[in-house]
Motif scaffolding. Structure first.
Motif, PDB file in Angstrom:
ATOM      1  N   MET A   1       0.808  -1.196   0.000  1.00 33.68           N
ATOM      2  CA  MET A   1       0.000   0.000   0.000  1.00 33.68           C
ATOM      3  C   MET A   1       0.851   1.260   0.000  1.00 33.68           C
ATOM      4  N   THR A   2       2.020   1.165   0.573  1.00 32.62           N
ATOM      5  CA  THR A   2       2.845   2.364   0.680  1.00 32.62           C
ATOM      6  C   THR A   2       3.295   2.887  -0.679  1.00 32.62           C
ATOM      7  N   LYS A   3       3.287   2.043  -1.703  1.00 31.99           N
ATOM      8  CA  LYS A   3       3.687   2.539  -3.022  1.00 31.99           C
ATOM      9  C   LYS A   3       2.650   3.505  -3.601  1.00 31.99           C
ATOM     10  N   TYR A   4       1.450   3.532  -3.012  1.00 27.40           N
ATOM     11  CA  TYR A   4       0.408   4.444  -3.477  1.00 27.40           C
ATOM     12  C   TYR A   4       0.350   5.739  -2.666  1.00 27.40           C
ATOM     13  N   ILE A   5       1.213   5.874  -1.671  1.00 30.23           N
ATOM     14  CA  ILE A   5       1.207   7.085  -0.848  1.00 30.23           C
ATOM     15  C   ILE A   5       1.474   8.351  -1.677  1.00 30.23           C
ATOM     16  N   PRO A   6       2.366   8.334  -2.684  1.00 25.03           N
ATOM     17  CA  PRO A   6       2.502   9.560  -3.501  1.00 25.03           C
ATOM     18  C   PRO A   6       1.189   9.971  -4.176  1.00 25.03           C
ATOM     19  N   PHE A   7       0.405   9.021  -4.631  1.00 25.28           N
ATOM     20  CA  PHE A   7      -0.893   9.340  -5.242  1.00 25.28           C
ATOM     21  C   PHE A   7      -1.856   9.884  -4.187  1.00 25.28           C
ATOM     22  N   LEU A   9      -0.978  11.468  -1.438  1.00 27.29           N
ATOM     23  CA  LEU A   9      -0.529  12.817  -1.095  1.00 27.29           C
ATOM     24  C   LEU A   9      -0.870  13.821  -2.195  1.00 27.29           C
ATOM     25  N   PHE A  10      -0.838  13.380  -3.458  1.00 27.45           N
ATOM     26  CA  PHE A  10      -1.279  14.251  -4.551  1.00 27.45           C
ATOM     27  C   PHE A  10      -2.753  14.612  -4.360  1.00 27.45           C
ATOM     28  N   THR A  11      -3.563  13.635  -3.980  1.00 22.73           N
ATOM     29  CA  THR A  11      -4.978  13.878  -3.710  1.00 22.73           C
ATOM     30  C   THR A  11      -5.131  14.889  -2.579  1.00 22.73           C
ATOM     31  N   VAL A  12      -4.365  14.709  -1.520  1.00 25.71           N
ATOM     32  CA  VAL A  12      -4.419  15.621  -0.370  1.00 25.71           C
ATOM     33  C   VAL A  12      -4.050  17.041  -0.797  1.00 25.71           C
ATOM     34  N   LEU A  13      -2.949  17.178  -1.537  1.00 25.71           N
ATOM     35  CA  LEU A  13      -2.485  18.502  -1.923  1.00 25.71           C
ATOM     36  C   LEU A  13      -3.433  19.195  -2.889  1.00 25.71           C
ATOM     37  N   THR A  14      -4.006  18.456  -3.824  1.00 26.92           N
ATOM     38  CA  THR A  14      -4.956  19.085  -4.745  1.00 26.92           C
ATOM     39  C   THR A  14      -6.245  19.461  -4.015  1.00 26.92           C
ATOM     40  N   ASN A  15      -6.641  18.643  -3.037  1.00 24.63           N
ATOM     41  CA  ASN A  15      -7.812  18.966  -2.224  1.00 24.63           C
ATOM     42  C   ASN A  15      -7.562  20.257  -1.448  1.00 24.63           C
ATOM     43  N   THR A  58      -9.903  22.083  -9.731  1.00 24.72           N
ATOM     44  CA  THR A  58      -8.884  21.383  -8.950  1.00 24.72           C
ATOM     45  C   THR A  58      -9.526  20.289  -8.103  1.00 24.72           C
ATOM     46  N   PHE A  59     -10.730  20.548  -7.600  1.00 24.09           N
ATOM     47  CA  PHE A  59     -11.460  19.503  -6.881  1.00 24.09           C
ATOM     48  C   PHE A  59     -11.740  18.298  -7.778  1.00 24.09           C
ATOM     49  N   VAL A  60     -12.069  18.552  -9.023  1.00 24.09           N
ATOM     50  CA  VAL A  60     -12.318  17.456  -9.965  1.00 24.09           C
ATOM     51  C   VAL A  60     -11.048  16.621 -10.144  1.00 24.09           C
ATOM     52  N   ALA A  64     -10.601  12.712  -9.093  1.00 22.24           N
ATOM     53  CA  ALA A  64     -10.128  11.690 -10.034  1.00 22.24           C
ATOM     54  C   ALA A  64      -8.941  10.938  -9.449  1.00 22.24           C
ATOM     55  N   SER A  65      -8.040  11.662  -8.823  1.00 16.06           N
ATOM     56  CA  SER A  65      -6.897  11.025  -8.169  1.00 16.06           C
ATOM     57  C   SER A  65      -7.359  10.110  -7.038  1.00 16.06           C
ATOM     58  N   HIS A  66      -8.331  10.592  -6.271  1.00 18.10           N
ATOM     59  CA  HIS A  66      -8.846   9.782  -5.161  1.00 18.10           C
ATOM     60  C   HIS A  66      -9.522   8.506  -5.672  1.00 18.10           C
ATOM     61  N   LEU A  67     -10.228   8.607  -6.769  1.00 21.06           N
ATOM     62  CA  LEU A  67     -10.858   7.411  -7.351  1.00 21.06           C
ATOM     63  C   LEU A  67      -9.805   6.394  -7.776  1.00 21.06           C
ATOM     64  N   PHE A  68      -8.713   6.875  -8.369  1.00 20.95           N
ATOM     65  CA  PHE A  68      -7.615   5.978  -8.727  1.00 20.95           C
ATOM     66  C   PHE A  68      -7.078   5.286  -7.483  1.00 20.95           C
ATOM     67  N   VAL A  69      -6.834   6.069  -6.429  1.00 19.44           N
ATOM     68  CA  VAL A  69      -6.313   5.503  -5.178  1.00 19.44           C
ATOM     69  C   VAL A  69      -7.271   4.457  -4.626  1.00 19.44           C
ATOM     70  N   LEU A  70      -8.565   4.756  -4.642  1.00 23.78           N
ATOM     71  CA  LEU A  70      -9.550   3.808  -4.098  1.00 23.78           C
ATOM     72  C   LEU A  70      -9.599   2.505  -4.894  1.00 23.78           C
TER      73      LEU A  70
END
Length: 153
Positions: A1-7, A9-15, A58-60, A64-70
């Motif tokens: 799971m840790t390999k997805y942490i950059p994605f 964090l990208f979701t967090v930062l864009t949010n 930016t929310f969109v 989209a990033s969050h959906l990828f992560v999920l």
């Protein structure tokens, strides 16, 4: 799971960036009043003001990033990371918007960071790995079928 942490964090930062853009956009618009104005036109004026529109876009991207992560990790792992957006926004609001960040907020921010650390440290299988394991457990092998036929005889 840790390999997805950059994605994640990208979701967090864009949010967080979206929140900051929305705040700045609303500051540019000033106090809102719907008195004597067509509410539909007022909402359209708000939505299509440059900073608000950019924040919504930016929310969109964040969603989209969050959906990828999920699609890759457990919800119970990914979702708590979104609380880090509060940390980013609080720091940004303090330095840029000169908002008050008192001792209680700092304690809350520290607790959020600590909780997120423990969640990240917990690791665990990705959603895809969990599904693969369930499928592997559910699929019968030829030896399983052979053994089952012996038992039924």
């Amino acid at each position: 799971m840790t390999k997805y942490i950059p994605f994640i964090l990208f979701t967090v930062l864009t949010n967080a960036a979206a929140q900051v853009m929305l705040k700045y956009g609303m500051m540019q618009l000033g106090a809102l009043s719907f008195v004597g104005v067509n509410p539909i036109l007022k909402i359209l004026q708000i939505v299509f003001s440059p900073w608000v529109f950019l924040g919504l876009c930016t929310f969109v991207i964040s969603m989209a990033s969050h959906l990828f992560v999920l699609s890759k990790v457990d919800l119970s792992f990914a979702y708590p990371f979104l609380s880090l957006a509060y940390v980013v926004v609080a720091v940004f609001a303090y330095f840029v918007f000169r908002e008050d960040v008192n001792a209680m907020r700092i304690v809350g921010i520290a607790l959020i960071c600590g909780g997120t650390f423990f969640i990240a440290w917990s690791g665990g299988p990705t959603h895809a790995e969990s599904v693969d394991r369930e499928v592997a457990d559910a699929v019968a092998t030829p030896s399983d079928l052979h053994n089952a036929s012996k038992v039924s005889q």
